[in-house]
Structure formats: structure tokens, C-alpha cells
Design a protein around this motif. Structure first.
Motif, mmCIF file in Angstrom:
data_model
loop_
_atom_site.group_PDB
_atom_site.id
_atom_site.type_symbol
_atom_site.label_atom_id
_atom_site.label_comp_id
_atom_site.label_asym_id
_atom_site.label_seq_id
_atom_site.Cartn_x
_atom_site.Cartn_y
_atom_site.Cartn_z
ATOM 1 N N THR A 494 0.841 -1.200 0.000
ATOM 2 C CA THR A 494 0.000 0.000 0.000
ATOM 3 C C THR A 494 0.875 1.248 0.000
ATOM 4 O O THR A 494 1.887 1.302 0.708
ATOM 5 C CB THR A 494 -0.911 0.003 1.237
ATOM 6 O OG1 THR A 494 -1.778 -1.139 1.174
ATOM 7 C CG2 THR A 494 -1.752 1.274 1.307
ATOM 8 N N SER A 495 0.481 2.243 -0.794
ATOM 9 C CA SER A 495 1.193 3.527 -0.842
ATOM 10 C C SER A 495 0.285 4.632 -0.336
ATOM 11 O O SER A 495 -0.869 4.748 -0.773
ATOM 12 C CB SER A 495 1.628 3.850 -2.273
ATOM 13 O OG SER A 495 2.540 2.894 -2.752
ATOM 14 N N VAL A 496 0.813 5.418 0.584
ATOM 15 C CA VAL A 496 0.072 6.579 1.077
ATOM 16 C C VAL A 496 0.944 7.817 0.874
ATOM 17 O O VAL A 496 2.172 7.743 0.972
ATOM 18 C CB VAL A 496 -0.317 6.434 2.566
ATOM 19 C CG1 VAL A 496 -1.240 5.252 2.772
ATOM 20 C CG2 VAL A 496 0.909 6.312 3.444
ATOM 21 N N ALA A 539 -9.056 -3.271 -2.529
ATOM 22 C CA ALA A 539 -9.345 -2.425 -1.370
ATOM 23 C C ALA A 539 -9.272 -3.226 -0.080
ATOM 24 O O ALA A 539 -8.817 -2.721 0.958
ATOM 25 C CB ALA A 539 -10.727 -1.791 -1.520
ATOM 26 N N SER A 540 -9.688 -4.485 -0.144
ATOM 27 C CA SER A 540 -9.649 -5.309 1.066
ATOM 28 C C SER A 540 -8.206 -5.582 1.499
ATOM 29 O O SER A 540 -7.915 -5.645 2.700
ATOM 30 C CB SER A 540 -10.388 -6.627 0.826
ATOM 31 O OG SER A 540 -9.767 -7.372 -0.215
ATOM 32 N N ASP A 541 -7.286 -5.710 0.533
ATOM 33 C CA ASP A 541 -5.891 -5.916 0.899
ATOM 34 C C ASP A 541 -5.255 -4.638 1.446
ATOM 35 O O ASP A 541 -4.367 -4.702 2.306
ATOM 36 C CB ASP A 541 -5.097 -6.428 -0.305
ATOM 37 C CG ASP A 541 -5.228 -7.935 -0.473
ATOM 38 O OD1 ASP A 541 -6.111 -8.514 0.188
ATOM 39 O OD2 ASP A 541 -4.463 -8.522 -1.251
ATOM 40 N N HIS A 542 -5.682 -3.484 0.945
ATOM 41 C CA HIS A 542 -5.243 -2.236 1.575
ATOM 42 C C HIS A 542 -5.674 -2.215 3.038
ATOM 43 O O HIS A 542 -4.906 -1.810 3.924
ATOM 44 C CB HIS A 542 -5.838 -1.024 0.849
ATOM 45 C CG HIS A 542 -5.148 -0.681 -0.438
ATOM 46 N ND1 HIS A 542 -3.788 -0.756 -0.591
ATOM 47 C CD2 HIS A 542 -5.652 -0.229 -1.627
ATOM 48 C CE1 HIS A 542 -3.469 -0.389 -1.830
ATOM 49 N NE2 HIS A 542 -4.586 -0.062 -2.472
ATOM 50 N N GLU A 564 -7.170 7.736 4.528
ATOM 51 C CA GLU A 564 -7.466 8.909 3.699
ATOM 52 C C GLU A 564 -6.303 9.269 2.779
ATOM 53 O O GLU A 564 -6.498 9.947 1.758
ATOM 54 C CB GLU A 564 -7.791 10.103 4.603
ATOM 55 C CG GLU A 564 -9.096 9.937 5.372
ATOM 56 C CD GLU A 564 -9.311 11.063 6.361
ATOM 57 O OE1 GLU A 564 -8.415 11.955 6.439
ATOM 58 O OE2 GLU A 564 -10.341 11.059 7.059
ATOM 59 N N ALA A 565 -5.091 8.790 3.103
ATOM 60 C CA ALA A 565 -3.909 9.165 2.324
ATOM 61 C C ALA A 565 -3.528 8.135 1.266
ATOM 62 O O ALA A 565 -2.532 8.316 0.557
ATOM 63 C CB ALA A 565 -2.727 9.391 3.271
ATOM 64 N N ILE A 566 -4.300 7.038 1.136
ATOM 65 C CA ILE A 566 -3.961 5.993 0.167
ATOM 66 C C ILE A 566 -4.021 6.561 -1.256
ATOM 67 O O ILE A 566 -5.018 7.167 -1.662
ATOM 68 C CB ILE A 566 -4.911 4.783 0.291
ATOM 69 C CG1 ILE A 566 -4.684 4.054 1.618
ATOM 70 C CG2 ILE A 566 -4.692 3.806 -0.873
ATOM 71 C CD1 ILE A 566 -5.646 2.907 1.865
ATOM 72 N N ILE A 567 -2.941 6.347 -2.005
ATOM 73 C CA ILE A 567 -2.918 6.782 -3.410
ATOM 74 C C ILE A 567 -2.751 5.613 -4.377
ATOM 75 O O ILE A 567 -2.730 5.788 -5.594
ATOM 76 C CB ILE A 567 -1.779 7.794 -3.661
ATOM 77 C CG1 ILE A 567 -0.418 7.174 -3.328
ATOM 78 C CG2 ILE A 567 -2.005 9.074 -2.873
ATOM 79 C CD1 ILE A 567 0.760 8.007 -3.799
ATOM 80 N N GLY A 568 -2.629 4.419 -3.835
ATOM 81 C CA GLY A 568 -2.462 3.255 -4.703
ATOM 82 C C GLY A 568 -1.578 2.228 -4.034
ATOM 83 O O GLY A 568 -1.595 2.059 -2.814
ATOM 84 N N GLY A 569 -0.795 1.556 -4.849
ATOM 85 C CA GLY A 569 0.070 0.508 -4.314
ATOM 86 C C GLY A 569 0.636 -0.333 -5.441
ATOM 87 O O GLY A 569 0.712 0.104 -6.592
ATOM 88 N N PHE A 570 1.008 -1.526 -5.107
ATOM 89 C CA PHE A 570 1.557 -2.441 -6.108
ATOM 90 C C PHE A 570 1.156 -3.850 -5.729
ATOM 91 O O PHE A 570 1.132 -4.213 -4.543
ATOM 92 C CB PHE A 570 3.081 -2.344 -6.161
ATOM 93 C CG PHE A 570 3.718 -3.298 -7.131
ATOM 94 C CD1 PHE A 570 3.863 -2.950 -8.465
ATOM 95 C CD2 PHE A 570 4.153 -4.562 -6.716
ATOM 96 C CE1 PHE A 570 4.440 -3.836 -9.371
ATOM 97 C CE2 PHE A 570 4.733 -5.451 -7.611
ATOM 98 C CZ PHE A 570 4.867 -5.083 -8.941
ATOM 99 N N CYS A 571 0.861 -4.660 -6.749
ATOM 100 C CA CYS A 571 0.508 -6.052 -6.512
ATOM 101 C C CYS A 571 1.271 -6.937 -7.484
ATOM 102 O O CYS A 571 1.369 -6.631 -8.682
ATOM 103 C CB CYS A 571 -0.999 -6.268 -6.681
ATOM 104 S SG CYS A 571 -1.525 -7.956 -6.313
ATOM 105 N N GLY A 572 1.846 -8.003 -6.988
ATOM 106 C CA GLY A 572 2.576 -8.944 -7.831
ATOM 107 C C GLY A 572 2.454 -10.350 -7.296
ATOM 108 O O GLY A 572 1.970 -10.579 -6.179
ATOM 109 N N LEU A 573 2.909 -11.303 -8.098
ATOM 110 C CA LEU A 573 2.865 -12.713 -7.710
ATOM 111 C C LEU A 573 4.287 -13.189 -7.426
ATOM 112 O O LEU A 573 5.114 -13.292 -8.328
ATOM 113 C CB LEU A 573 2.241 -13.565 -8.819
ATOM 114 C CG LEU A 573 0.785 -13.243 -9.189
ATOM 115 C CD1 LEU A 573 0.336 -14.107 -10.354
ATOM 116 C CD2 LEU A 573 -0.141 -13.428 -7.986
#
Length: 673
Positions: A494-496, A539-542, A564-573
Motif C-alpha cells: 500500500t502507498s500513502v 481495497a480489502s488488501d489495503h 485517507e492518504a492511500i494513493i495506490g500501491g503495487f501487486c505482484g505474484l
């Protein structure tokens, strides 16, 4: 790993071992003696010429007793000053009582011509703890491997084939334990045909032992006032040439029968080596192979490298060491120390690009269970202080810049990698080529052409060696019957973005991890999900990441502020394995391995005399899971050593832990295959 420092006195400013009662080098002129005894009588530097090595393989020198490093520096100087193309050099030296960097500097100060080499060595000289330490010079073309430990018990655990031997160390009368039949037998077992040796001593026991092991003997005039010295070469080859390379304790199933042994020089191909997959494992493998002098390319099915789980903006070098000093801890420690030095060295090579951030890693004791685990780790044969040490809450707060109420484990030389900047830096050197949008459909070995033929969406390529680094896709390459029992493990960070949040100066780990902020963006996580391969952000993983960091780092920020500060994130396998260790080495032929080792299903102790069957010149480097920053570079070094036939960077016991054939053997014994 206790320190084993040599006990040194000084007589007329010449180092003297109080333990052995002998000088470290000649009182007349140690450098001149090194050049005369070891270089001249091993026919060096003439053998550095590229015309002297089959397929231009590196020249491997093995030295008994590193001492002050004088022999190594004399060899490096001669190699460095040789004009024109020259072979790469691999220098393996064993030292039971390593000197401190300060004593080495003082010992070598009398030879100003060695100063640039001495300074380069001392800048990267490792901590003097037991183990195998790999140091690269000259852009990777010169390797120094320091094995700190007893030569009779440790050297035999490593696989190598020496081109020449420097028999040094203190005189046989003062250090008889080193000049043993164990050493001379090992020399015969692990030398190429016609390997040479040189030594200052002509003691009869030494002559008789070398002669008994198949070495011819010559007694030239000795250096200075010494009447004579000893040199010669191996004139017998009692076993298949390539079998000489492997430690006798190496299990047969991990060693090729060599029925498919090939001569890469006979192949005319587009590349020396092709790498399938542009994640961190593939990139490190390409860098290592290209630095060793090979013509290399990466084939990546996506639109750019880095790809897959390696494509996030910050890759943390985080390791959790076992509390007991078992083989798992040894492997992780070796990998971590190598990787720290690897990225530090590459960053110094590319100062115009900032990709390695050695900010340190703080593993906080966030609950009572973790506190007890950390205390137990430091009580049970603790790791070296240079790798990790236990710190209190005040020091933890200073290192992190956060207000912490607990201490933890501090890894001062770890940090995080910007993989995009790393790839940009490597691209400036043009050491290897990259093909993107190129999904591999088939790989086929050509017996007539003696090479691999690769078919992709839009082109065909050929190479002498092929290395599979495409993680979870590795088992889906047509033409290769592999057995890689890997599983994809979904992970989301998660990125904030918030200028108000406290900025950590280092990576902070607990149940998860928090990276240092970049442009007010804080990245933390990560989730572990074996039940989904969907790489879209959830969203559930955030929410899971928010709940986790609130549990193990509650003082950093409150949940609502973070949400409130979440701007995105990254997901990989991630690519994981059943035993959580990577899969690195030659690729076994499944059908042949099942046939040759089928008796293991009924008798797990059988097949001791069987050798494995492997695809020619085919290797794999996958399964790093969430530890890629710790293990991928070390795995690339192992792959390079296997291809270039230089000493393997880990013992036979640790090599077996990552060997691709281990699951076939294990699952046959368990009747699962």
C-alpha cells in the motif's frame, strides 16, 4: 561465527606470527620472492593470455594461506599490467587466522607500487568471520574468494578445479597441520589435468606426499639465499575430467553423468547465454554473466524490465535469520552478505544513477514473542556484528527517525533497491541486450548445432546456454520437461502520500515492513495470498495492510489518517517453493531422473552411486519468494560459476539446499512422484 584473527608481532616492521613463530614473508624482499616463487614457477603471467585457456575459461589459482595478501596483490598487478586481451582470473585463498585490515595495510606499506591494489582490497576487505567471502575487482573480471577457516576441514566442502596452486603458509616444521596428506590428496582430486604448483619449501615429506598424489617435481634454485624451491605439475588424471570439479560430499543426484557434456565453443550462436525473464533474478543473472565476459540477452514477455513482482518502486533487502546456527541460517547469511556487497559495488560503478540505498534495516521487537526470538538469536552463536546487532529503543529511534518504544535487530548494511533505476544504470553499460514483448513458446536443444534454439512471438534466437528466470512461468516452456513445484503467492503493498506522516530513515520491519518515504510517499505491506492470482489492486488488501501496521507499529499513524492518504500501491505474484528456498542450478531431465532413481520409492538409502541426468547447458534461477533481494544476486553468482566452471561460491551442503533436482529426489522418497 567467531572471529579468528592472526596473532601478529612486528620485527623490524615485518609481520611475525606469534602463534607459528615465523615471518609472513621474506625478510629480504617478500614481493620479489612472491614474484619469483609463485608467478614465475607457475608460468605466470604467460598463462593469463586468452590463447592459453580452453574456451577462454577463467584461470583458477588456489592459495594455501592468504596471510598479508601479498601473493594476491603481486598476481593482480602482473595480471593488470599484461597488455592485450587476457583471461579472467579467479583467486581462491584459504586462511585459518585472517589478519585485520589494519595489519594488512601495515604489512604491505613497504611496496608503494602495490598501493592502488592494496587500497582497492582494503576498501572491500570483509569482516574476519569464518566463511566464504567473494570480492570482485576490475569490473567483475577478477574474483577474489576468501575462505576463512581451517583448510583441511573447509576447503574440501567446496567444488572447484584448480589450474595452479600457491602452496604458502608458514613452514612445514612450524605449521605441520596445514601441510597434510589431506591437502595433497585434495590437490590431486581437484585440479585440472596438468595443473601446476609452486612452493618455497623442499622438505622431503612434502616432496614424497606430492609425488604420491601424481605430481611431477622440479627443484629450481630458491629465492635469494635459499638453495632451492619446489614446483611441478599434475601428470595423472584418474577420474573423468569434470568429476574432478565436485566435492566428494556432493550428492550424486546433483552431479551430471556427463554423457551430455558439450563443448560450447563448437556452437555458432547469436549469444553465449539467453535469459528468459526480466525480474530481479534475470537481471542479476544477466549482469553477472555479462561481467564475466559473455554475450548475453534477456527475453521478457512484458513491455519492459524489471517485470513481475520485481517491478515495484522499492525492493527491500530483508532477511529473518533462524535462531539456531543451522544450514538455513548459513545460507541466508552467505546470501545476505554477498548481496549487500554486490549492490554496494555496482552502485560505486554507476555513480550517476542512484539505485541502491543502504539505509539499514530495523527489525523491531514489536511483541514479547519477537523479543524472545531476537534474544535467542543473539545467544545461539550470534551472527557477526557487521551483519546484525541488537539495539535498544533509543538507538532504534535514532536510526529510524521515529519515536519507538522498543529496540530490535539492526542490519546496518541492508537497504532497498530502486529496480527501475538499477536497470537504467545497467543499460548505460550496454553489457547485455533486452528483448521485450517476446513470449517464449518453445526451447529446443540442437544436438547437431550444439546450442539452444528459442522461438518467441516474433523472432528466433540461439545461444550456447539458456537460463530460466521467469518465476511462475518457468514450468510452462514447451520443449523442456521440468519439475519445478512452485506456487504463485499474491502480495500487495500500500502507498500513502502525506507530508505530515513521520518519515522513516530506514526500513522498519515487524509483522510487515515500512519503507523510507520518497516524495512524501510511504510504502508498506505486504499481504500473502495463495488463493488468488489476480494482480489488480484490492481495497480489502489495503485494509489488511492498514490493520497490520497498526498492530506492529501503532505509534506511526492512526488508521483513519492512513486510509485517507492511500494513493495506490503495487501487486505482484511471488514465486514460492515448498521449502521456501530458491531453485538454482542445472535443470534435471525429469523422465531420466525418475528412471535412474526409481528405487528410492522403496529404499530411501539406495542409488548412492547414481549420477543425475541434466539438460545440456540449461539452468534455472527461480523461487525466491519475498527474499529476492537477499538471494537473487547470490543465485546469479552460482549460475555464473557453473557456466564458467569457476569455484562454486557455497559449500556442497548449501548447494544441495537450492539444487533443482532436490524435489525429484525428495518426492521419490516420499512416493509423491
Amino acid at each position: 561465527m567467531p572471529k579468528s584473527l592472526g596473532s601478529t608481532d612486528w620485527h623490524d616492521d615485518i609481520p611475525f606470527s606469534t602463534e607459528y613463530g615465523d615471518y609472513y614473508y621474506s625478510k629480504a624482499d617478500g614481493l620479489a620472492e612472491s614474484r619469483y616463487v609463485y608467478l614465475k614457477h607457475n608460468n605466470l603471467p604467460e598463462r593469463f593470455s586468452t590463447t592459453q585457456g580452453e574456451n577462454n575459461t577463467p584461470l583458477t589459482i588456489v592459495e594455501t594461506g592468504f596471510g598479508t595478501g601479498l601473493n594476491f596483490l603481486a598476481t593482480w598487478e602482473a595480471w593488470d599490467k599484461l597488455p592485450g586481451p587476457k583471461r579472467q582470473l579467479y583467486y581462491l585463498s584459504v586462511e585459518k587466522h585472517p589478519l585485520s585490515a589494519q595489519n594488512i595495510a601495515r604489512s604491505l606499506s613497504r611496496w608503494p607500487e602495490l598501493k592502488p591494489y592494496q587500497q582497492a582490497l582494503l576498501e572491500v576487505y570483509p569482516d574476519t568471520n569464518e566463511g566464504f567471502h567473494i570480492i570482485k575487482f576490475a569490473g567483475g573480471r577478477l574474483t577474489l574468494a576468501l575462505l576463512f577457516g581451517d583448510i583441511n576441514s573447509e576447503l574440501s566442502k567446496y567444488s572447484f578445479a584448480a589450474d595452479c596452486w600457491y602452496l604458502d603458509g608458514f613452514s612445514p616444521s612450524k605449521n605441520p597441520d596445514m601441510w597434510s596428506d589431506t591437502l595433497f590428496s585434495l590437490m590431486s582430486q581437484r585440479s585440472v589435468s596438468d595443473a601446476t604448483f609452486a612452493t618455497f619449501t623442499t622438505a622431503k615429506t612434502i616432496r614424497d606426499s606430492l609425488s604420491a598424489q601424481g605430481f611431477s617435481l622440479i627443484k629450481p634454485k630458491g629465492y635469494g639465499k635459499k638453495r632451492d624451491m619446489l614446483c611441478g605439475h599434475l601428470n595423472t588424471s584418474p577420474q573423468p575430467e569434470m568429476h574432478r570439479f565436485y566435492a566428494r560430499s556432493t550428492p550424486g543426484w546433483s552431479v551430471s553423468s556427463f554423457q551430455t557434456e558439450t563443448n560450447p565453443a563448437a556452437a555458432e550462436t547469436d549469444f553465449d547465454a539467453l535469459i528468459i525473464g526480466g525480474g530481479i533474478a534475470g537481471i542479476c543473472t544477466a549482469e553477472a554473466l555479462s561481467s564475466s565476459g559473455l554475450n548475453v540477452a534477456i527475453i521478457e514477455q512484458n513491455d519492459a524490465i524489471p517485470s513481475g513482482a520485481s517491478a515495484q518502486r522499492q525492493l527491500a533487502m530483508y532477511a529473518k535469520l533462524p535462531t539456531i546456527n543451522n544450514k538455513e541460517r548459513k545460507f541466508i547469511t552467505h546470501s545476505l552478505m554477498f548481496s549487500q556487497a554486490y549492490f554496494r559495488r555496482l552502485q560505486s560503478q554507476y555513480p550517476a544513477h542512484t539505485f541502491w540505498n543502504a539505509c539499514g534495516v530495523l527489525q523491531i521487537a514489536w511483541n514479547e514473542k519477537e523479543l524472545q526470538r531476537q534474544q535467542q538469536l543473539m545467544l545461539n552463536n550470534p551472527p557477526p556484528d557487521s551483519l546484525v546487532r541488537l539495539i535498544d529503543s533509543d538507538e532504534a529511534s535514532t536510526h529510524s527517525g521515529l519515536q519507538l518504544t522498543t529496540g530490535g535487530l539492526w542490519y546496518p548494511h541492508s537497504g532497498w533497491l530502486n529496480p527501475n533505476a538499477f536497470c537504467e544504470a545497467l543499460s548505460t553499460s550496454k553489457r547485455f541486450k533486452t528483448y521485450t514483448h517476446a513470449k517464449v513458446h518453445q526451447a529446443r536443444w540442437s544436438d547437431t548445432g550444439n546450442h539452444w534454439q528459442i522461438t518467441t512471438d516474433n523472432m528466433d534466437l540461439s545461444a550456447q546456454s539458456l537460463i530460466i528466470c521467469n518465476a511462475n512461468e518457468a514450468k510452462h516452456i514447451a520443449g523442456i520437461e521440468s519439475y519445478f513445484p512452485t506456487k504463485p503467492l499474491r502480495g500487495q503493498v500500500t502507498s500513502v502520500k502525506s507530508p505530515q506522516l513521520p518519515k522513516s530513515r530506514c526500513i522498519v520491519c515487524g509483522e510487515g515492513y515500512l519503507n523510507p518515504a520518497q516524495d512524501d510517499v510511504h510504502q508498506f505491506g505486504a499481504t500473502y495470498d495463495l488463493n488468488s492470482e489476480d494482480t489488480r489492486l484490492s481495497a480489502s488488501d489495503h485494509s489488511l495492510n492498514l490493520a497490520s501496521i497498526q498492530k506492529w507499529l501503532p505509534a506511526w499513524a492512526d488508521k483513519e489518517q492512513l486510509h485517507e492518504a492511500i494513493i495506490g500501491g503495487f501487486c505482484g505474484l511471488r514465486c514460492t517453493t515448498p521449502d521456501y528456498f530458491p531453485i538454482v542450478g542445472p535443470v534435471p531431465v525429469l523422465a531420466e531422473m525418475r528412471r535412474k532413481f526409481s528405487r528410492l520409492r522403496v529404499d530411501a538409502s539406495s542409488c548412492a552411486d547414481e549420477f543425475g541426468e541434466f539438460y545440456p547447458n540449461l539452468y534455472v534461477n527461480i523461487g525466491h519468494g519475498s527474499k529476492g533481494m537477499v538471494t537473487a544476486a547470490f543465485a546469479a553468482e552460482l549460475i555464473t560459476s557453473l557456466i564458467r566452471k569457476t569455484p562454486l561460491p557455497l559449500s556442497d551442503e548449501l548447494k544441495s539446499m537450492v539444487d533443482p533436482a532436490r524435489f525429484i529426489i525428495r518426492h521419490l522418497k516420499q512416493k509423491k512422484l
